[in-house]
Scaffold this motif. Sequence first.
Motif, PDB file in Angstrom:
ATOM      1  N   LYS A  10       0.821  -1.217   0.000  1.00 42.66           N
ATOM      2  CA  LYS A  10       0.000   0.000   0.000  1.00 42.66           C
ATOM      3  C   LYS A  10       0.857   1.270   0.000  1.00 42.66           C
ATOM      4  O   LYS A  10       2.051   1.241   0.320  1.00 42.66           O
ATOM      5  N   HIS A  17       1.057   7.795  10.972  1.00 43.46           N
ATOM      6  CA  HIS A  17       1.380   8.132  12.372  1.00 43.46           C
ATOM      7  C   HIS A  17       0.206   8.818  13.084  1.00 43.46           C
ATOM      8  O   HIS A  17      -0.225   8.342  14.127  1.00 43.46           O
ATOM      9  N   VAL A  19      -2.731   8.647  12.347  1.00 44.83           N
ATOM     10  CA  VAL A  19      -3.831   7.675  12.376  1.00 44.83           C
ATOM     11  C   VAL A  19      -3.728   6.755  13.608  1.00 44.83           C
ATOM     12  O   VAL A  19      -4.736   6.284  14.131  1.00 44.83           O
ATOM     13  N   VAL A  20      -2.516   6.542  14.093  1.00 43.18           N
ATOM     14  CA  VAL A  20      -2.335   5.728  15.307  1.00 43.18           C
ATOM     15  C   VAL A  20      -2.963   6.443  16.509  1.00 43.18           C
ATOM     16  O   VAL A  20      -3.373   5.816  17.480  1.00 43.18           O
ATOM     17  N   PRO A 198      -0.174  -1.045  15.974  1.00 41.70           N
ATOM     18  CA  PRO A 198      -0.643  -0.637  14.641  1.00 41.70           C
ATOM     19  C   PRO A 198      -2.024  -0.009  14.707  1.00 41.70           C
ATOM     20  O   PRO A 198      -2.851  -0.409  15.530  1.00 41.70           O
ATOM     21  N   SER A 199      -2.274   0.938  13.815  1.00 41.74           N
ATOM     22  CA  SER A 199      -3.626   1.514  13.744  1.00 41.74           C
ATOM     23  C   SER A 199      -4.581   0.547  13.064  1.00 41.74           C
ATOM     24  O   SER A 199      -5.790   0.638  13.240  1.00 41.74           O
ATOM     25  N   ASP A 202      -2.909  -0.477   7.548  1.00 41.82           N
ATOM     26  CA  ASP A 202      -2.150  -1.214   6.526  1.00 41.82           C
ATOM     27  C   ASP A 202      -2.799  -2.557   6.220  1.00 41.82           C
ATOM     28  O   ASP A 202      -2.979  -2.924   5.053  1.00 41.82           O
TER      29      ASP A 202
HETATM   30  C1  LIG Z   1       3.132   4.676  10.715  1.00 45.91           C
HETATM   31  C2  LIG Z   1       1.778   4.036  10.490  1.00 45.91           C
HETATM   32  O1  LIG Z   1       0.778   5.044  10.659  1.00 45.91           O
HETATM   33  C3  LIG Z   1       1.611   3.535   9.069  1.00 45.91           C
HETATM   34  C4  LIG Z   1       2.660   2.559   8.622  1.00 45.91           C
HETATM   35  O2  LIG Z   1       2.384   2.206   7.282  1.00 45.91           O
HETATM   36  C5  LIG Z   1       1.578   2.941  11.520  1.00 45.91           C
HETATM   37  C6  LIG Z   1       0.138   2.461  11.621  1.00 45.91           C
HETATM   38  O3  LIG Z   1      -0.782   3.183  11.250  1.00 45.91           O
HETATM   39  O4  LIG Z   1      -0.034   1.345  12.119  1.00 45.91           O
END
Ligand SMILES: C[C@@](O)(CCO)CC(=O)[O-]
Length: 387
Positions: A10, A17, A19-20, A198-199, A202
């Motif tokens: 993706k 970030h 999004v976490v 992880p958010s 992915d």
């Molecule tokens: C850095 C991050 O926002 C994306 C990694 O592709 C981590 C996540 O959302 O799990």
Amino acid sequence: MEVRARAPGKIILSGEHAVVHGATAVAASINLHTTVSLLFSSDNDNMLQLNLKDMALEFSWPIGRIKDTLPDFDAPSPSTPKCCSIESLRAIASLVNELNIPEAKIALASGVSAFLWLYTAIQGYKPATVTVTSELPLGSGLGSSAAFCVSLSGALLALTASAGLDYSNQGWATYEETGLDLVNKWALEGEKIIHGKPSGIDNTVSTYGNMIKFRSGELSRVKSNLPLRMLITNTRVGRNTKALVAGVSERKLRHPDAMASVFDAVDSISKELSAIIQTPANDDISVTEREEKLEELMEMNQGLLQCMGVSHASIETVLRTTLKYKLSSKLTGAGGGGCVLTLLPTLLSGIVVDKVIAELESCGFQCFIAGIGGNGVEVCFSGAPSS
Ligand SMILES: C[C@@](O)(CCO)CC(=O)[O-]
Ligand SMILES: Nc1ncnc2c1ncn2[C@@H]1O[C@H](COP(=O)(O)OP(=O)(O)OP(=O)(O)O)[C@@H](O)[C@H]1O
Ligand SMILES: [Mg+2]
């Protein structure tokens, strides 16, 4: 019977970030895949074998050893995704440590741990050979960890009752929606082992494909009305998503108010970006105008990623180089090296594209243009069903 599952990598168009921490992000699948082949057979000495083809690495464990280490899976429950507890993770670490993975490839240990968890929790103690190949660069921001977890879950769940797949089907097939939901949930459990926190964006975009807007675990599909063309530049600087995500959380602890404002700004950028992408083609705003807005939003998002501390000298070199050609770029994925996206506007001449690629490659970077927004996880069966 051999089961193969493939899942795409993706790009994150905006919002990594943040999004976490609950902000909106926009991501799309790309046409580079990780493929997992699963073969149950009786002639492999009661072993579970993992072949990482691209790395020329083969690992195997006697089934009895796995059973002693992870004793709860005589009757695994594929339809109930299970989080790997700290005790189980410790037990898995003992199995992985025995492998003596070469120091240069030690980052693979978390992927192997995720494999052992997903395999045992979904299939229990069945001997099998699992072979993994990938077109994605590992640890570069293109979602290799998610594509690995999704393709693995896709293969492991394909033969279970809940999958509802037709084994006689020839060629690549897609899961029904409920099957996809299950693959996605298991893949998230794998991502937790690799990423820490992880958010879920992915694994979600790798499972469902196309383009998505994602916030706090919820996805909405984005139908693009723009012919998006992105140059992807791999700086070849290795990095690790887990460490970068942890670094941003630490910065948030030190500066909670400032970081909350940064995440809020990213949220607004992602919402505006998805609205622009979805604006109907017959709207008054021309494609060029919409591309200019996207470019500005990408630059703003990149500035905020710098605020989060996840840019890198190599990324800045890509930004400077593309800016010479009036092109806008941002890092994609976790940053700290890895890959950078550059929007290639529709009216940009091929000569300029060739020049910018030549200049980036002269810095030692690798450039490619990937197809954006294809299918998510797919499964393919071959050979006779085993009894
Ligand atoms: C850095 C991050 O926002 C994306 C990694 O592709 C981590 C996540 O959302 O799990
Ligand atoms: N094909 C694979 N085989 C085995 N392990 C893999 C494979 N692909 C990814 N992994 C695991 O995932 C790790 C890389 O995950 P990481 O999240 O750091 O980077 P990424 O997913 O490529 O980038 P991002 O998360 O920023 O999109 C590897 O070090 C390895 O442990
Ligand atoms: Mg990852």
